[in-house]
Scaffold this motif. Structure first.
Motif: not given
Length: 290
Positions: A12-14, A48-56, A94-101
């Motif tokens: 997976l590429r950003y 090749d990027f970060h995935v930060l997920a929070l489970v609400r 349910d919850g946000p997924l933050i993708l960042f380089e």
């Protein structure tokens, strides 16, 4: 096969949505399901990027580099670049997924947390830490939405600092006696060199010569910063990639050894068995496809 490429794993590429190319993007589990009707998420993938997920809310499962994790409320998943993972079951989450380089987080404690290649992919926060983390994630989401809706409001610097705040909320506090700045600098250089050369250089002395430090200096800095010696740090990185090759490719053990810079399969088998307690073949049988 290029270094880092695993034929059995989706790379997976950003690639942010049009108008959202700020180095960070805020999605959701709902959005992930909507974008993936074919359920490719349940198969191994390597971003090749970060995935930060929070489970609400909801319950589910996730697998990252052979570690299975139950997901439930107040859970955090952090997939760093290069980690092989799969969303085993996120249909009810349910919850946000933050993708960042990589490199988007400003220099400082948050950037050091993001660069920790051996940090666990999952954890669960206590109620107070969770509440503050959700507020930080919501603020980031609001700023991101505003930037996408109106380019005049777009500020990568604001987004980067809000992301740093979120990272510092979800990541465990730093040790009370952090390593000296000089040791941190030496370790960061060593870590970057290991990531670049671990498939060819298997001895700390190789890195010492390239970086202009003695092996003892690298060992002291790595132990002070990462909690293990320089040799152990290097061996862990080689072992992790060996596991990925064994689990996610059909390469013979001898070819895996070659990819990792071992001069023959016997040396690789000795290394793997010393580290893991199993031969590469037996380990592959137990973990293939994970």
């Amino acid at each position: 096969m290029e270094n880092g490429q695993l034929p059995g794993v989706r790379q997976l590429r950003y690639s942010p949505a049009p108008g959202a190319g700020f180095g960070v993007e805020v999605l959701s589990f709902e959005g992930l399901r909507r974008m993936d009707p074919g359920r490719r998420r349940v198969r191994p993938q390597r971003p090749d990027f970060h995935v930060l997920a929070l489970v609400r809310s909801g319950t589910g499962r996730h697998t990252a580099d052979f570690v299975d994790q139950d997901l439930r409320e107040r859970g955090v998943v952090w997939i760093r670049p290069g980690v092989v993972h799969r969303w085993t079951d996120v249909d009810d989450l349910d919850g946000p997924l933050i993708l960042f380089e990589q490199g988007f987080v400003p220099a400082g404690p948050a950037a050091r947390a993001a660069a920790d290649a051996f940090a666990p992919a999952g954890r669960r926060l206590d109620e107070r830490a969770w509440e503050l983390s959700v507020r930080a994630a919501d603020h980031l989401a609001q700023e991101h939405a505003a930037a996408v809706a109106d380019p005049r409001l777009a500020s990568p610097a604001v987004l980067a600092h809000l992301l740093a705040a979120l990272v510092l909320r979800v990541h465990p506090a730093e040790p009370p006696a952090p390593a000296a700045p000089a040791d941190q600098t030496v370790f960061r250089r060593y870590r970057a060199a290991v990531e670049e050369h671990f498939t060819r250089w298997h001895h700390v002395g190789d890195y010492a010569r390239a970086l202009g430090h003695g092996p003892r200096t690298l060992t002291r800095a790595t132990r002070a910063t990462a909690g293990v010696g320089a040799k152990r740090f290097l061996d862990q990185r080689i072992l992790l990639e060996a596991k990925r090759l064994l689990a996610h490719t059909d390469l013979p053990v001898a070819r895996c050894a070659e990819r990792l810079g071992f001069d023959d399969a016997a040396n690789f088998t000795t290394f793997f068995q010393r580290q893991e307690g199993l031969s590469p073949g037996r380990w592959r049988t137990a973990h293939s496809g994970r």
